[in-house]
Design an enzyme around this catalytic site. Structure first.
Site, PDB file in Angstrom:
ATOM      1  N   GLU A   1     -24.279 -48.985  24.716  1.00  0.00           N
ATOM      2  CA  GLU A   1     -24.368 -49.786  25.945  1.00  0.00           C
ATOM      3  C   GLU A   1     -23.003 -49.970  26.620  1.00  0.00           C
ATOM      4  OE1 GLU A   1     -26.440 -53.421  24.927  1.00  0.00           O
ATOM      5  OE2 GLU A   1     -28.379 -52.421  25.079  1.00  0.00           O
TER       6      GLU A   1
ATOM      7  N   GLU B   1     -33.806 -48.540  22.004  1.00  0.00           N
ATOM      8  CA  GLU B   1     -33.933 -49.825  21.311  1.00  0.00           C
ATOM      9  C   GLU B   1     -35.087 -50.616  21.899  1.00  0.00           C
ATOM     10  OE1 GLU B   1     -30.500 -52.389  21.238  1.00  0.00           O
ATOM     11  OE2 GLU B   1     -29.132 -50.710  20.975  1.00  0.00           O
TER      12      GLU B   1
HETATM   13  C1  GAL Z   1     -28.655 -54.456  22.433  1.00  0.00           C
HETATM   14  C2  GAL Z   1     -27.504 -53.850  21.638  1.00  0.00           C
HETATM   15  C3  GAL Z   1     -27.761 -53.929  20.141  1.00  0.00           C
HETATM   16  C4  GAL Z   1     -28.213 -55.316  19.760  1.00  0.00           C
HETATM   17  C5  GAL Z   1     -29.418 -55.676  20.587  1.00  0.00           C
HETATM   18  C6  GAL Z   1     -29.994 -57.032  20.273  1.00  0.00           C
HETATM   19  O1  GAL Z   1     -28.316 -54.725  23.737  1.00  0.00           O
HETATM   20  O2  GAL Z   1     -27.320 -52.518  21.984  1.00  0.00           O
HETATM   21  O3  GAL Z   1     -26.589 -53.575  19.447  1.00  0.00           O
HETATM   22  O4  GAL Z   1     -27.179 -56.212  19.975  1.00  0.00           O
HETATM   23  O5  GAL Z   1     -29.067 -55.685  21.940  1.00  0.00           O
HETATM   24  O6  GAL Z   1     -31.104 -57.310  21.099  1.00  0.00           O
END
Ligand code: GAL
Length: 667
Positions: free
Chosen positions: A152, A309
């Site tokens: 990110e 994710e």
């Molecule tokens: C994302 C990030 C992850 C983790 C996640 C938690 O934005 O890439 O590393 O922090 O959020 O929701």
């Protein structure tokens, strides 16, 4: 449009064995649990720098070798991350220039993540070095299937190195001619005429923050710095592992990076999907989520993307972290696949024991075993996903496009005037996407410099800024038979935020639309006008143009105030095509009614040959028709013919019930 990197839908998530090195039995257990959960991939190495290089030049790859070997033995693919998103303390202590400087000129202390300067030659070299070592060591490792660059990318740095770089960037942008910059920024205003590029600093509250062109240039520059940082990271990977695809994970509509531009540097676009489910407005959440999927699918010409994710249960960063309803994760996963995702991945596989994210949802909870609701859900989902291999690599494009452009997103945010409280550019784009979504008509989301020629219909909400050449391209598109929709405040400024003279919309767009816009009214909260269209009255809020038709047919008029009776919606034939102007900030009701007309006129086809109830997303990908129920409660569909239920193999036809959070996959 079709691009295949994997033979199956990737199912897995962020995996941090580096947090569990002192309990190696947990890593063995992870292998067992991954197979049990029908997980076929794990993203490893994100934020693992201090485990790989705890002291400068002292490398510990042995744990990484073991993990990757175990993954290969167990048939789990590795998405190998580069660790640049966070660094070991020694690096920041020895080379303070790697730390970010905030807009007040204060250098951050060591800590958190993403806390690095985008320009620092030392940091770039260190990142290249560690990436090279990773690539050399694992180039032939059987587990490694893809690169995940950093994590990110975001933020900006205001250190002196960045200021210098920014000035060089400006010199190039304005042909090393300070007078060209003065003209472009209208620097005669408030006596801001400059004699040298060295006087320019990044925008900030205690300095210059009123010159929109400066702010735009800073955004462009920072975005390009992120892209050049990415290029720096991937140089050794492209050299050593030319056949391993590269991605980096995006965050929805994060405005700090022009994601559409960055996509040109990636093999696969991926994004992190954290919708606000079950917080009162799933109808909006499912449409907004679909919009994002389509945005990322559109970024590489309709090619499949990765959902890098998502949470298998809760997050920890809402104010109040409500558990989504059972089944929601599976439904959301199927939505992603329907819209073109080739992966369903979670943050994260195993919940960390301590620190900031210990209460964030994970497939494996602190209890450590498989007897949990979440684990069972993921296992079932994994099983269903494993049946969808025929879809991998299959992308698609649409016949209707909504223009959402990062530079216009910046410009619509920065200018001062009209309604300063209600700009909401992205929301407006989603509101114009919604009617197509609700009718099961796929839409692409494209920047203003994309090729329009393959679309039957292009809608460009609030296209306030026109990049070089955009006016000409809209004109040619319509002249050659396209249908184009513009709205209030279209074609107002150029890329420097300089207003177009001689009437709006800019230049020949006045002929294309057959109108000219004389004034713009802004309506404070609670104050409304209305516009009549097709015999109904629709709300006019926030902003509206007062326009005059020169050639256009008037389809709707304002109903109140001194401009009652003046045109609010117009249609104009131009060359072989048509251009519509909707002069006000329209709501979902108007957009629905108006798009119904557009859909009929342009002959856009729905993926469904049946009525789609509210809250249901219908989408065809390959041979499969996805019917996804996001509505509260079960819903009934009247199918147009007999289908085969892809999961159960049963025949289905006629009235068919889709349970709450349920879905049908039909063939
Ligand atoms: C994302 C990030 C992850 C983790 C996640 C938690 O934005 O890439 O590393 O922090 O959020 O929701």
């Amino acid at each position: 449009m079709n691009k295949k990197y994997f033979e199956h839908i990737v199912h897995g998530g962020d995996y941090n064995p580096d947090q569990w090195l002192k309990t190696p039995e947990i890593i063995d257990e992870d292998m067992r649990l991954m197979k049990l959960a029908n997980v076929n991939s794990a993203t490893v190495g994100i934020f693992a720098w201090s485990a790989i290089e705890p002291r400068e030049g002292e490398y510990h790859f042995e744990w990484f070798d073991t993990v990757l070997d175990k993954m290969a033995e167990n048939g789990i693919d590795a998405i190998l991350a580069t660790p640049s998103g966070a660094r070991p303390a020694w690096l920041a202590e020895k080379y303070p220039e790697v730390l970010r400087v905030n807009e007040n000129g204060i250098r951050n202390e060591y800590g958190i993540r993403h806390n690095h300067c985008l320009t620092s030659p030392v940091y770039r070299e260190k990142v290249r070095e560690i990436n090279r070592l990773l690539a050399e060591r694992y180039k032939d490792h059987p587990a490694v299937k893809m690169w995940h660059i950093s994590n990110e990318y975001s933020g900006e740095c205001h250190c002196e190195l960045c200021q210098q770089k920014f000035r060089e960037w400006l010199k190039e942008y304005y042909h090393n001619d300070i007078e060209e910059l003065n003209d472009a920024w209208w620097n005669g205003f408030w006596s801001h005429k400059l004699t040298d590029f060295s006087s320019i600093n990044s925008p900030k509250d205690r300095g210059e923050n009123h010159v929109v062109a400066l702010k735009l240039c800073w955004k462009r520059f920072t975005s390009e710095q992120h892209i050049s940082f990415l290029e720096n990271e991937i140089a050794p990977l492209r050299e050593i592992t030319p056949d391993i695809p590269i991605t980096t994970n995006y965050m929805r509509l994060y405005d700090g990076i022009d994601y559409q531009k960055m996509a040109e540097h990636l093999d696969i676009v991926s994004w992190d999907d954290y919708p606000y489910w079950d917080r009162g407005n799933n109808d909006y959440a499912c449409c907004e989520n679909a919009f994002n999927h389509d945005l990322f699918r559109s970024m590489k010409g309709g090619q499949p993307f990765f959902m890098m994710e998502s949470t298998p249960s809760i997050v920890n960063w809402h104010n109040v972290n409500k558990i989504p309803r059972p089944g929601r994760t599976e439904l959301a996963a199927m939505q992603a696949i329907a819209h073109g995702a080739d992966s369903i991945q979670y943050f994260q596989w195993r919940k960390s024991r301590g620190s900031h994210e210990k209460f964030h949802g994970a497939v494996v909870d602190h209890c450590g075993h498989e007897n949990t609701r979440v684990f069972r859900e993921i296992t079932k989902l994994g099983k269903n996903i494993s049946k969808l291999s025929e879809l991998t690599g299959k992308g698609y494009s649409s016949k209707v496009a909504i223009v959402l452009d990062w530079e216009n997103m910046w410009a619509t945010k920065f200018f001062c005037g009209y309604n300063n409280l209600k700009r909401e550019y992205a929301k407006k784009c989603i509101s114009w996407y919604a009617p197509f979504f609700k009718n099961g008509i796929p839409a692409d989301i494209i920047p203003m410099d994309a090729d329009f020629s393959e679309y039957k219909l292009v809608i460009a909400p609030f296209l306030y800024m026109l990049k070089d050449g955009t006016e000409e391209r809209i004109k040619n598109y319509v002249a050659n038979g396209g249908t184009f929709v513009g709205t209030y405040l279209t074609g107002v400024v150029d890329k420097n935020d300089l207003c177009f003279l001689k009437g709006l919309p800019a230049g020949e767009l006045k002929d294309v639309f057959g109108i000219w816009a004389e004034e713009t009214d802004s309506l404070p909260e609670g104050m409304e006008n209305s516009a009549e269209f097709g015999g109904k009255s629709y709300s006019v809020r926030d902003m509206c143009d007062i326009i005059h038709s020169t050639d256009a047919k008037v389809l709707g008029t304002y109903e109140k105030d001194f401009y009652a009776g003046e045109p609010a919606v117009t249609e104009n034939e131009y060359g072989n095509g048509k251009a519509y102007y909707v002069a006000f900030v329209s709501d979902d009701d108007f957009n629905s009614a108006f798009c119904k007309k557009l859909i009929e006129e342009t002959g856009l086809k729905s993926d469904a040959d049946f009525e789609i109830p509210a809250g249901v997303d219908v989408r065809r990908r390959g041979e499969l028709l996805f019917i996804l129920n996001f509505a509260p409660g079960e819903t009934e569909i009247l199918l147009d013919k007999e289908y085969e239920d892809f999961i159960s193999g049963a025949k289905v036809s006629g009235k068919t019930v889709v349970p709450e959070c349920g879905y049908l996959l039909l063939r």
